[in-house]
Design a protein around this motif. Structure first.
Motif, PDB file in Angstrom:
ATOM      1  N   GLU A  91       0.743  -1.114  -0.107  1.00 25.44           N
ATOM      2  CA  GLU A  91       0.174  -0.011   0.037  1.00 25.44           C
ATOM      3  C   GLU A  91       0.909   1.360   0.071  1.00 25.44           C
ATOM      4  OE1 GLU A  91      -3.130  -0.344  -0.322  1.00 25.44           O
ATOM      5  OE2 GLU A  91      -4.258   1.788   0.386  1.00 25.44           O
ATOM      6  N   GLY A 260       1.251   2.022  -8.564  1.00 26.01           N
ATOM      7  CA  GLY A 260       0.958   3.495  -8.248  1.00 26.01           C
ATOM      8  C   GLY A 260       0.795   4.258  -9.399  1.00 26.01           C
ATOM      9  N   SER A 276      -5.747   5.176  -3.207  1.00 32.74           N
ATOM     10  CA  SER A 276      -5.916   3.332  -3.282  1.00 32.74           C
ATOM     11  C   SER A 276      -6.928   3.069  -2.317  1.00 32.74           C
ATOM     12  CB  SER A 276      -4.369   2.802  -2.764  1.00 32.74           C
ATOM     13  OG  SER A 276      -4.739   1.527  -2.459  1.00 32.74           O
ATOM     14  N   TYR A 279      -5.475  -1.331  -2.348  1.00 32.98           N
ATOM     15  CA  TYR A 279      -4.663  -2.118  -3.460  1.00 32.98           C
ATOM     16  C   TYR A 279      -3.701  -2.938  -2.884  1.00 32.98           C
ATOM     17  CZ  TYR A 279      -7.394   0.318  -7.046  1.00 32.98           C
ATOM     18  OH  TYR A 279      -8.556   0.776  -7.699  1.00 32.98           O
TER      19      TYR A 279
END
Lengths: 374, 311
Positions: A91, A260, A276, A279
């Motif tokens: 993350e 990303g 996010s 994810y």
């Protein structure tokens, strides 16, 4: 007899699919129970979910768009996992990659796309990779649990982004808490006109193949796997365990960082809070379900993309909170863990079934396969 | 502007607030200590805390009684702990994977249920939180009366558990059993100790106390449930146990350090220091990183993290 090895490998591949399929099926059944217990109609709910994910051409391209970030983060987690490093930091690494291109994608002007985009992806790989290498180094050097350090670094990354989008990188009018839109040359080309499906998916697929080659066909991959199967044995065999842990974490972070970047260059074009929806965390389930195999991550990320896209439709159409998808993702992990026991038994049974046909190493190989399950 | 920050009243307020920011992580850390000492990684604490925060709030909100909320939190934490124990002790799964899956399950389930139960109510649902209880006599002592003896009952409980846990672990047969199972499961098994039962019990204790730590957040701190409100405190508790060298007194010291960091960043936010608040919020996380680095490879129980299978 000549056809045997081929048939065997097909059967072996088919066997590999049994447990993950059962796990997914079980998670859906359990999800249906949860939905019914919460007072919704499970048939209607899952019909809305399937319709949202696959119901039309445009829905399916949205599923592919959603699958792309899971593909990158899932690959990253799978590679770290190969060295027995539990990277929960995808993350934060995802955010770092996005942060790098949200800055460079605005700052660098005058370059054509075919130079700028690879440059930005490389920068994101470095940013995410560095962010992954730090916990890798701390694990290798002082034995700091990478679970704790990566979780902390996720929170730090979220705070850095939250600050930077209102501070140094805020859009020029200083009105919205987000970065400026990247230059047009930095935007990933759309694959199918009229949809949001962008080149990122193709890049992700290429990365999956590259990750597969890295893990199974290179010396570095062999060393990473050796460290993962047993650090002490690898050390005796002359493999530098620390170096490989750091490298695996760096590559893992690099892939998450690229994810990303791809999401930003392909979909959002700018960075903001909650960029996010997790994810990086879902990536753990993506990688586990794929048994840490990069090519299988293609399938599992597609599944998770479909689940996420479908869940949004489910929330709109059936008014069931989309958080159900998170519950089901977690359930997938537990079903994979639970069924792994039976898989081990099955693999042993298979390996010991016809030892003469399968050569003297078959039993040992079967044991290894059994032991390699998370 | 910084002057009143360091006046006596201000320091007393800071220390008093430190006791309250310490309590939830201390509760979780003490619970996790049992689990770790028995050889099962307490990596699921964040999940136990989240479940406790939610169940505690739901229980208290619908019953109007905080203690029913506490009971619900204990049960929710123990239910999740049972799942974790099943996978880490009985199935022998990777504890890192099972623990992380558990946190994801708790995050998803509390978020889902929160939206199912409270989505229709537009206004903020809250409970009347636990109130400070002044200990007669002691609360009148200068300075420490306010800091130590004018707190809510959960704070007293958290700190009372420290000597109690020390006593159990180091002065009772049960404690010896827990430590033996965590150091050398096979040897413990050979002398007739029930490894599986001991580990299940310890994981359940970590679930109960983790749940209680979570309930502290919803019932004594925020007065409501907010998704992901634990904000990685469960992982901090896990780090605190390591930093405190797997000892209850060490865990208390480390928890106080974290509590102070948390209280300080809150205070600085309110005081309006010219630093972006994100950096203040980052402080506890950076401190955890630093603690992990400083703790390094300490005196972890020898069998920590490995499942035991009887042959």
């Amino acid at each position: 007899m000549k056809a045997r090895p081929h048939l065997d490998s097909v059967l072996a591949a088919a066997r590999q699919l049994i447990i993950p399929s059962l796990a997914v099926l079980s998670a859906f059944v359990a999800g249906a129970v949860v939905v019914a217990a919460a007072g919704f109609n499970p048939v209607q709910t899952f019909a809305a979910l399937l319709d949202g994910a696959f119901g039309s051409g445009i829905n399916f391209t949205e599923t592919l768009v959603k699958s792309t970030p899971y593909l990158f983060t899932g690959l990253g987690v799978a590679i770290a996992f190969r060295s027995r490093s539990f990277n929960i930091g995808a993350e934060g690494q995802f955010y770092m990659g996005a942060l790098a291109v949200s800055w460079l994608g605005v700052a660098i002007t005058g370059l054509p796309s075919f130079i700028l985009i690879p440059l930005l992806l490389a920068a994101a790989f470095v940013a995410g990779g560095a962010y992954g290498a730090i916990p890798g180094y701390l694990k290798a050097k002082v034995g700091a649990s990478e679970i704790v350090t990566t979780v902390m670094m996720n929170s730090i990354a979220v705070q850095i982004v939250s600050w930077i989008i209102k501070g140094p990188l805020q859009e020029p009018r200083h009105f919205y808490p987000e970065t400026a839109e990247i230059v047009n040359a930095a935007k990933l080309p759309v694959l199918v006109p009229g949809t949001r499906l962008h080149l990122g998916l193709v890049i992700g697929l290429a990365m999956a193949v590259a990750a597969y080659i890295l893990i199974f066909k290179t010396v570095l991959g062999f060393q990473i796997r050796a460290v993962g199967s047993g650090a002490l044995a690898a050390e005796y065999a002359g493999i530098n365990v620390r170096r490989n842990v750091v490298l695996a974490m760096a590559i893992s972070g690099g892939l998450a960082g690229m994810g990303g970047a791809v999401e930003l260059l392909g979909v959002t074009w700018k960075l903001y809070s909650n960029f996010s929806p997790g994810y990086g965390y879902s990536a753990i389930a993506v990688a586990l379900l794929a048994k840490r195999n990069p090519l299988a991550v293609i399938l599992t990320s597609l599944l998770f993309g479909a689940l996420a896209t479908g869940a949004n439709n489910m929330q709109r159409a059936a008014e069931v909170p989309a958080m159900l998808a998170s519950v089901m993702q977690a359930l997938v992990i537990f079903f994979v863990l639970g069924y792994a026991v039976y898989e081990d038994r099955f693999a042993r049974y298979w390996a010991e079934r016809k030892p003469r046909d399968r050569g003297p190493h078959a039993a040992a190989a079967g044991k290894e396969a059994a032991g390699s399950n998370a | 502007m910084l002057e009143p920050l360091f006046s006596l009243t201000s320091i007393i307020a800071l220390l008093s607030s430190t006791m309250r920011t310490t309590a939830p992580v201390l509760l979780a850390a003490i619970g996790g200590l049992f689990s770790d000492r028995s050889g099962v990684l307490s990596i699921g604490l964040e999940g136990f805390m989240l479940a406790g925060a939610f169940a505690g709030f739901v229980g208290a909100f619908y019953s109007g009684n905080l203690w029913i909320g506490i009971a619900a939190a204990l049960i929710a934490g123990m239910l999740l702990a049972f799942v974790y124990a099943y996978f880490s002790v009985s199935v022998g799964s990777s504890q890192a994977v099972a623990g992380t899956g558990l946190v994801m399950l708790a995050a998803g389930a509390t978020g889902f249920l929160n939206r199912v139960l409270f989505r229709s109510s537009g206004n903020f649902v809250r409970v009347t939180p636990f109130q400070p209880v002044a200990i007669p006599g002691l609360s009148r002592l200068p300075i420490i009366g306010q800091v130590l003896f004018t707190q809510n009952v959960l704070v007293y409980l958290a700190f009372a558990l420290v000597p109690l846990t020390w006593f159990i672990l180091y002065r009772t047969a049960l404690g010896l059993q827990i430590r033996s199972v965590g150091e050398h499961a096979k040897a413990a098994d050979t002398v007739g100790l029930n490894v599986t039962l001991t580990r299940y019990a310890c994981v359940l204790v970590s679930g109960a106390l983790g749940g209680l730590g979570g309930a502290y957040l919803s019932l004594a701190h925020a007065n409501t449930f907010i998704e992901m409100m634990t904000a990685e405190r469960g992982y901090m508790a896990f780090a605190i146990i390591i930093f405190g060298k797997y000892n209850p007194w060490g865990a208390m010291g480390a928890s106080l350090l974290f509590g102070l960091a948390d209280a300080l960043q809150l205070k600085l936010q309110v005081a309006g220091v010219p630093v972006p608040y994100e950096f203040l919020l980052m402080f506890p996380y950076v401190l955890t990183l630093a603690a992990m680095v400083m703790a390094g490879k300490t005196t972890a129980p020898a069998a920590l993290g490995s499942a035991y299978k009887k042959n």
